[in-house]
Motif scaffolding. Sequence first.
Motif, short mmCIF file in Angstrom:
data_model
loop_
_atom_site.label_atom_id
_atom_site.label_comp_id
_atom_site.label_asym_id
_atom_site.label_seq_id
_atom_site.Cartn_x
_atom_site.Cartn_y
_atom_site.Cartn_z
N GLY A 171 -28.32 36.82 20.77
CA GLY A 171 -28.59 37.00 22.01
C GLY A 171 -28.99 35.64 22.65
O GLY A 171 -28.87 35.39 23.84
N SER A 172 -29.58 34.61 22.17
CA SER A 172 -29.74 33.40 22.62
C SER A 172 -28.69 32.71 22.93
O SER A 172 -28.60 32.03 23.92
CB SER A 172 -30.67 32.63 21.66
OG SER A 172 -30.99 31.21 21.88
N LYS A 173 -27.61 32.86 21.92
CA LYS A 173 -26.29 32.16 22.18
C LYS A 173 -25.68 32.57 23.47
O LYS A 173 -25.35 31.77 24.26
CB LYS A 173 -25.45 32.31 20.85
CG LYS A 173 -25.78 31.35 19.64
CD LYS A 173 -24.79 31.74 18.64
CE LYS A 173 -24.95 30.94 17.28
NZ LYS A 173 -24.15 31.38 16.27
N TYR A 174 -25.79 33.79 23.74
CA TYR A 174 -25.31 34.62 24.91
C TYR A 174 -26.06 33.89 26.09
O TYR A 174 -25.30 33.59 26.96
CB TYR A 174 -25.32 35.94 24.84
CG TYR A 174 -24.57 36.76 25.72
CD1 TYR A 174 -23.36 36.99 25.95
CD2 TYR A 174 -25.25 37.00 27.07
CE1 TYR A 174 -22.54 37.68 26.77
CE2 TYR A 174 -24.74 37.54 28.14
CZ TYR A 174 -23.39 38.09 28.03
OH TYR A 174 -22.81 38.70 29.08
N PHE A 176 -27.32 31.28 26.50
CA PHE A 176 -27.04 29.84 26.91
C PHE A 176 -25.61 29.77 27.24
O PHE A 176 -25.42 28.68 28.12
CB PHE A 176 -27.60 28.94 26.06
CG PHE A 176 -29.17 28.82 26.07
CD1 PHE A 176 -29.83 28.04 27.20
CD2 PHE A 176 -30.04 29.62 25.69
CE1 PHE A 176 -31.22 27.71 27.34
CE2 PHE A 176 -31.41 29.72 25.60
CZ PHE A 176 -32.09 28.84 26.41
N ARG A 177 -24.75 30.28 26.73
CA ARG A 177 -23.42 30.08 26.87
C ARG A 177 -23.12 30.91 28.39
O ARG A 177 -22.15 30.42 29.04
CB ARG A 177 -22.39 30.53 25.58
CG ARG A 177 -22.47 29.78 24.52
CD ARG A 177 -21.90 30.60 23.13
NE ARG A 177 -21.94 29.78 22.27
CZ ARG A 177 -21.72 29.86 20.89
NH1 ARG A 177 -21.49 31.23 20.62
NH2 ARG A 177 -22.01 29.06 20.18
N GLU A 178 -23.44 32.01 28.61
CA GLU A 178 -22.95 32.88 29.63
C GLU A 178 -23.72 32.64 30.73
O GLU A 178 -23.33 32.20 31.90
CB GLU A 178 -23.02 34.49 29.06
CG GLU A 178 -22.36 34.61 28.07
CD GLU A 178 -20.65 34.52 27.99
OE1 GLU A 178 -20.29 34.38 29.31
OE2 GLU A 178 -20.12 33.97 27.08
N ASN A 179 -25.20 32.75 30.62
CA ASN A 179 -25.85 32.48 31.88
C ASN A 179 -25.85 31.11 32.46
O ASN A 179 -25.91 30.84 33.56
CB ASN A 179 -27.15 32.85 31.56
CG ASN A 179 -27.53 34.43 31.69
OD1 ASN A 179 -26.98 35.03 32.27
ND2 ASN A 179 -28.24 34.99 30.48
N ARG A 184 -28.24 27.09 35.44
CA ARG A 184 -28.63 26.19 34.61
C ARG A 184 -29.99 26.59 34.08
O ARG A 184 -30.92 26.37 34.71
CB ARG A 184 -28.38 24.73 34.98
CG ARG A 184 -29.09 23.56 34.30
CD ARG A 184 -28.51 23.34 33.02
NE ARG A 184 -29.51 22.45 32.29
CZ ARG A 184 -28.90 21.69 31.29
NH1 ARG A 184 -27.79 22.23 30.79
NH2 ARG A 184 -29.66 20.94 30.89
N ILE A 185 -30.38 26.84 32.85
CA ILE A 185 -31.56 26.92 32.23
C ILE A 185 -32.12 25.67 31.92
O ILE A 185 -31.65 24.94 31.23
CB ILE A 185 -31.40 27.82 31.15
CG1 ILE A 185 -31.05 29.19 31.46
CG2 ILE A 185 -33.10 27.92 30.44
CD1 ILE A 185 -30.80 30.10 30.17
N ILE A 371 -31.52 20.80 25.51
CA ILE A 371 -32.48 21.59 26.59
C ILE A 371 -33.89 21.68 26.09
O ILE A 371 -34.01 21.93 24.81
CB ILE A 371 -31.82 22.95 26.69
CG1 ILE A 371 -30.54 22.87 27.58
CG2 ILE A 371 -32.92 23.79 27.93
CD1 ILE A 371 -29.71 24.21 27.82
N PRO A 372 -34.93 21.16 26.67
CA PRO A 372 -36.15 21.13 26.31
C PRO A 372 -36.62 22.81 25.66
O PRO A 372 -36.54 23.52 26.81
CB PRO A 372 -37.02 20.99 27.27
CG PRO A 372 -35.97 20.06 28.18
CD PRO A 372 -34.85 20.60 28.10
N ALA A 373 -37.13 22.72 24.63
CA ALA A 373 -37.26 24.01 23.96
C ALA A 373 -38.09 23.95 22.91
O ALA A 373 -38.26 22.91 22.08
CB ALA A 373 -36.13 24.64 23.47
#
Length: 429
Positions: A171-174, A176-179, A184-185, A371-373
Amino acid sequence: MSRIPGPIEADVLKTMDAIVKAPEVAKALELAQAGAEAAMALQVHLCEIPAPTFEEQVRAEEMVRLMKANGLKDVTIDGIGNVVGRRPGKNPEGPLLVIGAHMDTVFPAGTEIKVRREGNVYYGPGIGDNCSGLRCLLETVRCMNEAGVETEGDIWFCGTVGEEGLGDIRGSKYLFRENNTVNRIDGFLAIDNTDLGRILCSAIGSHRWRFTVEGPGGHSYSGFGTTPSAIHAVCLAGAKVAHLKVPADPKTTFTIGTIKGGTTVNSIAASCSVDIDIRSLDDGELKKAEDFIFKAFEDAVAEENAIWGVTDPKKQVHLKTEPIGNRPGGTRPDECPVLQASRAAQAALGIELTSYTDSSTDANMPVSLGIPATCLSAGGRQVRTHTIDEYYECFDIEKGPQLAMLAAVALVGLAGEHGTAPLLKKNGV
């Protein structure tokens, strides 16, 4: 504590002080305290909706309903199953922050889930991991909306799929890859675990492989001496893997987690497979361990064939490999705005930083992309996690949404009369 943190920057502390003093933020903090009992009931409600990894749909539909009820906009289930709701900021040029909590549990379909309460202790598979995170996520939205807290940048609230096990943070991969091809997150806060004193400064990378040895198999007596064994080859490989030396710093680990094979006690096994987990904070060390393990299996298969003098490929055992997990890792510097904002939020709430450490969570993906996380916790205490005897001790649960809210507002900026500038940069600039 894995790492000794540097200081919280003075400007960040000043920003947090201004946010806490804003009347609407103070009201939101009070709402979290006043709503703790109802919030715990929500946590129980979500727990009793089964959500095995890859089967999160029913819980996701309830998250859609709850997000809409709490005032989020454009609530949708995306292409992989994540539930995403938008809380618009006042400034179209403001940064975009995502706050996520995973919806899935490790328990298979059919697991009986009925939460039992004894005092302030709640018993039920998944009651802590991660129904506490989902409760915290929804409470953060409720308190901000009911108190009228406005931000400069947008915040997306997200229930993610596939964080556990072979879900491989899909879910996280999707997300950041798709959205990120459209939006841009700029920063990410995961909510996972209950230890309010913990902040993740590093994401543990992991590779998972399934090694399968296959051959003709045979009878344990009549085939003996001419038929190599898939299980013997795997045992030879396992003995070699056991001698792998890995560094303590950066911490690197490996394990043969499962082994399956054979049919009967009086058979030479035609097939045997193992699942192996390899982890490290350093990609180079991860690759070294992975290469060693691959060679161990290749050598073991060759050795098993040689033991019996089998040269005909049709009569030999052979190795097949299959990747079953790839979680990217990385480390964020102390000056990372998400780490700074989270630590300042802890300080404002009187929460001691007791664990500045690493783990494997939905934050892995953004950290690997620079990405800051980080990952924050929901309050209370989860015990016997990932077992059917899991239970949750309910205390300080208001501090989870308070912590998430303060960090989020600092990152995207408080709008209005008592406004503050965002700590996050838009599009990394």
